[in-house]
Scaffold this motif. Structure first.
Motif, PDB file in Angstrom:
ATOM      1  N   GLY A 116      -3.560 -92.066 -63.520  1.00 42.82           N
ATOM      2  CA  GLY A 116      -4.023 -92.362 -62.175  1.00 42.82           C
ATOM      3  C   GLY A 116      -3.677 -91.261 -61.197  1.00 42.82           C
ATOM      4  O   GLY A 116      -2.804 -90.421 -61.459  1.00 42.82           O
ATOM      5  N   ARG A 134      -5.977 -91.042 -53.998  1.00 41.18           N
ATOM      6  CA  ARG A 134      -7.093 -90.447 -53.277  1.00 41.18           C
ATOM      7  C   ARG A 134      -7.130 -91.010 -51.862  1.00 41.18           C
ATOM      8  O   ARG A 134      -6.835 -92.175 -51.642  1.00 41.18           O
ATOM      9  CB  ARG A 134      -8.410 -90.754 -53.973  1.00 41.18           C
ATOM     10  CG  ARG A 134      -8.594 -90.050 -55.304  1.00 41.18           C
ATOM     11  CD  ARG A 134     -10.033 -90.155 -55.736  1.00 41.18           C
ATOM     12  NE  ARG A 134     -10.304 -89.416 -56.941  1.00 41.18           N
ATOM     13  CZ  ARG A 134     -11.513 -89.204 -57.433  1.00 41.18           C
ATOM     14  NH1 ARG A 134     -12.571 -89.710 -56.793  1.00 41.18           N
ATOM     15  NH2 ARG A 134     -11.689 -88.523 -58.531  1.00 41.18           N
ATOM     16  N   ASN A 182      -4.765 -95.641 -55.313  1.00 33.57           N
ATOM     17  CA  ASN A 182      -4.512 -95.104 -56.641  1.00 33.57           C
ATOM     18  C   ASN A 182      -5.719 -95.425 -57.513  1.00 33.57           C
ATOM     19  O   ASN A 182      -6.207 -96.560 -57.535  1.00 33.57           O
ATOM     20  CB  ASN A 182      -3.251 -95.734 -57.233  1.00 33.57           C
ATOM     21  CG  ASN A 182      -2.927 -95.166 -58.600  1.00 33.57           C
ATOM     22  OD1 ASN A 182      -2.648 -93.981 -58.738  1.00 33.57           O
ATOM     23  ND2 ASN A 182      -2.961 -96.011 -59.620  1.00 33.57           N
ATOM     24  N   VAL A 183      -6.214 -94.435 -58.231  1.00 34.90           N
ATOM     25  CA  VAL A 183      -7.407 -94.591 -59.059  1.00 34.90           C
ATOM     26  C   VAL A 183      -7.086 -94.175 -60.489  1.00 34.90           C
ATOM     27  O   VAL A 183      -6.572 -93.078 -60.725  1.00 34.90           O
ATOM     28  CB  VAL A 183      -8.565 -93.724 -58.525  1.00 34.90           C
ATOM     29  CG1 VAL A 183      -9.821 -93.956 -59.358  1.00 34.90           C
ATOM     30  CG2 VAL A 183      -8.834 -94.023 -57.062  1.00 34.90           C
ATOM     31  N   ARG A 184      -7.355 -95.067 -61.430  1.00 32.58           N
ATOM     32  CA  ARG A 184      -7.176 -94.760 -62.856  1.00 32.58           C
ATOM     33  C   ARG A 184      -8.528 -94.414 -63.453  1.00 32.58           C
ATOM     34  O   ARG A 184      -9.538 -95.023 -63.124  1.00 32.58           O
ATOM     35  CB  ARG A 184      -6.520 -95.932 -63.578  1.00 32.58           C
ATOM     36  CG  ARG A 184      -5.130 -96.250 -63.010  1.00 32.58           C
ATOM     37  CD  ARG A 184      -4.352 -97.236 -63.872  1.00 32.58           C
ATOM     38  NE  ARG A 184      -3.081 -97.568 -63.249  1.00 32.58           N
ATOM     39  CZ  ARG A 184      -1.967 -96.849 -63.363  1.00 32.58           C
ATOM     40  NH1 ARG A 184      -1.989 -95.748 -64.108  1.00 32.58           N
ATOM     41  NH2 ARG A 184      -0.856 -97.207 -62.759  1.00 32.58           N
ATOM     42  N   HIS A 185      -8.530 -93.447 -64.385  1.00 32.18           N
ATOM     43  CA  HIS A 185      -9.786 -92.855 -64.834  1.00 32.18           C
ATOM     44  C   HIS A 185      -9.735 -92.533 -66.320  1.00 32.18           C
ATOM     45  O   HIS A 185      -8.701 -92.093 -66.837  1.00 32.18           O
ATOM     46  CB  HIS A 185     -10.023 -91.568 -64.022  1.00 32.18           C
ATOM     47  CG  HIS A 185     -11.234 -90.799 -64.423  1.00 32.18           C
ATOM     48  ND1 HIS A 185     -11.225 -89.436 -64.566  1.00 32.18           N
ATOM     49  CD2 HIS A 185     -12.496 -91.205 -64.725  1.00 32.18           C
ATOM     50  CE1 HIS A 185     -12.423 -89.026 -64.923  1.00 32.18           C
ATOM     51  NE2 HIS A 185     -13.213 -90.078 -65.025  1.00 32.18           N
ATOM     52  N   VAL A 199     -17.152 -98.856 -62.545  1.00 35.81           N
ATOM     53  CA  VAL A 199     -16.070 -98.915 -61.559  1.00 35.81           C
ATOM     54  C   VAL A 199     -15.545-100.348 -61.511  1.00 35.81           C
ATOM     55  O   VAL A 199     -16.326-101.301 -61.402  1.00 35.81           O
ATOM     56  CB  VAL A 199     -16.559 -98.479 -60.159  1.00 35.81           C
ATOM     57  CG1 VAL A 199     -15.449 -98.661 -59.124  1.00 35.81           C
ATOM     58  CG2 VAL A 199     -17.023 -97.023 -60.192  1.00 35.81           C
ATOM     59  N   ALA A 250      -5.280-102.103 -61.010  1.00 38.03           N
ATOM     60  CA  ALA A 250      -6.206-101.405 -61.905  1.00 38.03           C
ATOM     61  C   ALA A 250      -5.842-101.612 -63.366  1.00 38.03           C
ATOM     62  O   ALA A 250      -6.710-101.570 -64.241  1.00 38.03           O
ATOM     63  CB  ALA A 250      -6.212 -99.916 -61.565  1.00 38.03           C
ATOM     64  N   TRP A 304     -13.695 -95.939 -63.975  1.00 32.19           N
ATOM     65  CA  TRP A 304     -12.769 -95.785 -62.855  1.00 32.19           C
ATOM     66  C   TRP A 304     -12.279 -97.168 -62.437  1.00 32.19           C
ATOM     67  O   TRP A 304     -13.063 -98.100 -62.284  1.00 32.19           O
ATOM     68  CB  TRP A 304     -13.463 -95.136 -61.655  1.00 32.19           C
ATOM     69  CG  TRP A 304     -14.078 -93.803 -61.946  1.00 32.19           C
ATOM     70  CD1 TRP A 304     -15.275 -93.568 -62.570  1.00 32.19           C
ATOM     71  CD2 TRP A 304     -13.537 -92.524 -61.629  1.00 32.19           C
ATOM     72  NE1 TRP A 304     -15.516 -92.223 -62.654  1.00 32.19           N
ATOM     73  CE2 TRP A 304     -14.461 -91.551 -62.091  1.00 32.19           C
ATOM     74  CE3 TRP A 304     -12.355 -92.109 -61.001  1.00 32.19           C
ATOM     75  CZ2 TRP A 304     -14.244 -90.187 -61.933  1.00 32.19           C
ATOM     76  CZ3 TRP A 304     -12.147 -90.747 -60.843  1.00 32.19           C
ATOM     77  CH2 TRP A 304     -13.074 -89.809 -61.312  1.00 32.19           C
ATOM     78  N   ILE A 351      -9.668 -98.989 -59.483  1.00 27.84           N
ATOM     79  CA  ILE A 351      -8.877 -98.696 -58.290  1.00 27.84           C
ATOM     80  C   ILE A 351      -7.847 -99.795 -58.027  1.00 27.84           C
ATOM     81  O   ILE A 351      -8.054-100.955 -58.369  1.00 27.84           O
ATOM     82  CB  ILE A 351      -9.781 -98.516 -57.047  1.00 27.84           C
ATOM     83  CG1 ILE A 351     -10.452 -99.844 -56.672  1.00 27.84           C
ATOM     84  CG2 ILE A 351     -10.827 -97.444 -57.282  1.00 27.84           C
ATOM     85  CD1 ILE A 351     -11.225 -99.767 -55.362  1.00 27.84           C
ATOM     86  N   SER A 373      -1.109 -98.346 -55.070  1.00 29.33           N
ATOM     87  CA  SER A 373      -1.674 -97.888 -53.793  1.00 29.33           C
ATOM     88  C   SER A 373      -0.747 -98.243 -52.640  1.00 29.33           C
ATOM     89  O   SER A 373      -0.227 -99.369 -52.587  1.00 29.33           O
ATOM     90  CB  SER A 373      -3.049 -98.525 -53.541  1.00 29.33           C
ATOM     91  OG  SER A 373      -4.015 -98.022 -54.430  1.00 29.33           O
ATOM     92  N   PHE A 375     -15.113 -95.687 -51.519  1.00 36.59           N
ATOM     93  CA  PHE A 375     -14.885 -95.098 -52.840  1.00 36.59           C
ATOM     94  C   PHE A 375     -16.209 -94.863 -53.567  1.00 36.59           C
ATOM     95  O   PHE A 375     -16.427 -93.807 -54.171  1.00 36.59           O
ATOM     96  CB  PHE A 375     -13.978 -95.996 -53.679  1.00 36.59           C
ATOM     97  CG  PHE A 375     -13.691 -95.442 -55.049  1.00 36.59           C
ATOM     98  CD1 PHE A 375     -12.974 -94.268 -55.206  1.00 36.59           C
ATOM     99  CD2 PHE A 375     -14.157 -96.092 -56.187  1.00 36.59           C
ATOM    100  CE1 PHE A 375     -12.722 -93.740 -56.469  1.00 36.59           C
ATOM    101  CE2 PHE A 375     -13.910 -95.585 -57.455  1.00 36.59           C
ATOM    102  CZ  PHE A 375     -13.194 -94.401 -57.591  1.00 36.59           C
TER     103      PHE A 375
END
Length: 330
Positions: A9, A12, A21-24, A39, A48, A65, A67, A75, A93
């Motif tokens: 993560g 952003r 916080n974004v996990r990808h 998403v 997330a 993705w 969030i 976050s 987002f």
């Protein structure tokens, strides 16, 4: 015991000024992958990481993705933690993508994404909702117990009292609220989920964020007319999938009747022996349902369906997917 790891993560800053916080994750060897991203938006008290098992199942299908809404997961908290603020965050987002996405949401995230899809159809290609928290006059037992916490002062007192309850007892209560049968979930997955929740609960603002978001949900449950979540649902133009668990203690499965009235193009999937977080309880089955839904919608896509913005007066085509089915997950 195999240890579960969350997808990587990063923090952003959104155009709303809030940080998430974004996990990808990307498909192995994807390169210049032109497949539509997925998403994910979690529910109340979640994060997330609630999507980790499902993302693992769909890893080869597309870029994904997930969030953490402000104040949840990793976050930072924001100034306000309401449905309206979260709708703005999710829209912000999605605006960072160069195309509409497959939007997938659970519980509170479901209500949020109903508003997102109804207001900004240019950002959403398909909408998949797992036990979406929508207004109901008849509440299951866990929803009734949770709603009590929305009462001013009482919620704070309940949470203070909860700290005196042994951790194991608290875990048992939460498990009963979320799952129909936790025995079907690998121990490593349950341990991972518990660790992630404990990590968030230890944050000094966790209780305040939880209560603020909960009270906002309750306000939306009582709203009528133009601002109603069901009114927003009736204006969704995108193909929509609704997954309901037969033993959901927070969102009654009888809500699918209201969905049939509100959105005649919704595909409804009823899962026996399933609780509130089907993507955690039966990730392989939910992956199969979402994969089939996306495949079906792709076959009937119109040239207008991939437009990034809407022409004035243009009404987007929606997929004729109206049906209800039962999916035997176990």
């Amino acid at each position: 015991m195999e240890r579960i790891e969350a997808w990587p993560g990063e923090l952003r800053t959104l155009s709303t000024g809030r940080r998430v916080n974004v996990r990808h994750t990307t498909p192995p060897g994807a390169g210049d992958d032109d497949r539509t991203p997925l998403v994910y938006v979690h529910g109340l008290g979640g994060s997330a990481t609630n999507w980790t098992a499902l993302m693992r199942e769909l890893r080869d299908d597309a870029e994904q993705w997930a969030i953490d809404l402000p104040g949840f997961g990793e976050s930072p908290r924001g100034d306000h933690h309401t449905v309206a603020e979260y709708v703005a965050d999710v829209i912000a987002f999605l605006e960072t993508f160069d195309r509409p996405v497959h939007l997938v949401a659970n519980s509170l995230g479901g209500m949020i994404c109903v508003y997102v899809a109804s207001r900004r159809p240019d950002l959403v290609l398909t909408l998949s909702l797992v036990s979406p928290a929508m207004p109901q006059y008849r509440l299951p037992w866990a929803a009734q117990a949770t709603a009590v916490m929305a009462v001013p002062w009482l919620g704070e007192r309940i949470l203070r009292t909860a700290t005196m309850i042994p951790a194991e007892k608290q875990a048992e209560r939460l498990t009963a609220m979320l799952f129909a049968n936790a025995a079907v979930i690998p121990v490593a997955e349950l341990t991972f989920a518990a660790e992630q929740r404990d990590r968030w609960i230890e944050k000094p603002y966790a209780d305040a964020v939880l209560l603020a978001a909960l009270r906002s949900i309750v306000r939306h449950y009582t709203q009528a007319g133009r601002r109603s979540a069901w009114r927003a649902a009736s204006h969704i133009l995108r193909p929509t999938l609704v997954v309901m668990g037969a033993r959901d203690a927070l969102v009654g499965a009888w809500g699918r009747t209201r969905w049939r009235r509100a959105l005649r193009y919704a595909r409804l999937v009823y899962m026996p022996n399933t609780g509130h977080v089907a993507m955690m309880e039966h990730p392989r089955a939910v992956a199969e349902i979402i994969r089939e839904f996306i495949s079906d919608t792709s076959r009937i896509r119109t040239p207008a369906s991939t437009r990034r913005t809407l022409d004035r007066g243009m009404r987007q085509a929606v997929a004729p997917l109206a049906e209800e089915r039962t999916h035997a997950s176990n």
